[in-house]
Design a protein around this motif. Structure first.
Motif: not given
Length: 166
Positions: A31, A64, A71, A74
């Motif tokens: 990420f 992101l 998100y 994540f």
């Protein structure tokens, strides 16, 4: 004749006995955020590893900033790995979470997964979500079930109505 048969058997099975780094698929989930210098450094390190050491390395990047829908992904990874990693880069390799630009830790995790079989991080997350659905996922399943019940009642009612007219 026996030597020829033995040679044939060996020739057929030897390719299956050895697995080199080039043969093993390794997956990394990272990420990042556009403009993050540490993310760029980590991605560069992963690219170098792919070129030099692990040609079957697959890097799955989730930016992101470029795609806010990442998100949700994540958050799922955070929940599945029980981590509170908030900054980027965050790298998932096997069952390891590497927070920050730590190329040495990435090297160790990849070496471990190359030597031993590691679960794909995506599989870890999918299994976790199946075992621990969020309240939104549970509500969605309940709505879906209610929809099927309504459809069933309407169909049965329609059939009863048609049969009663005859």
């Amino acid at each position: 004749m026996k030597k020829l048969l033995l040679l044939l058997i060996v020739a057929l099975f030897v390719p299956f006995l050895s697995v080199s780094a080039a043969d093993k698929d390794l997956e990394v989930y990272i990420f990042t955020s556009t403009g993050c210098q540490y993310c760029a450094q980590m991605l560069s390190h992963l690219d170098e590893l792919k070129e030099t050491t692990y040609p079957n390395l697959k890097v799955n990047e989730f930016d992101l900033r470029a795609d806010p829908s990442n998100y949700d992904t994540f958050r799922n990874y955070q929940r599945a790995y029980s981590t509170t990693a908030d900054g980027v880069p965050v790298t998932f390799i096997g069952n390891k979470v590497i927070k920050g630009n730590l190329p040495n830790e990435v090297d160790v995790a990849l070496a471990e997964c190359n030597e031993n079989e590691c679960l794909n991080p995506e599989t870890i997350v999918e299994d976790y979500i199946k075992a621990n659905p969020t309240s939104e996922q549970t509500a969605s399943k309940e709505k879906s079930l209610m929809g099927w019940i309504v459809i069933g009642v309407v169909v049965v009612g329609g059939v009863v109505l048609l049969l009663s007219r005859k």
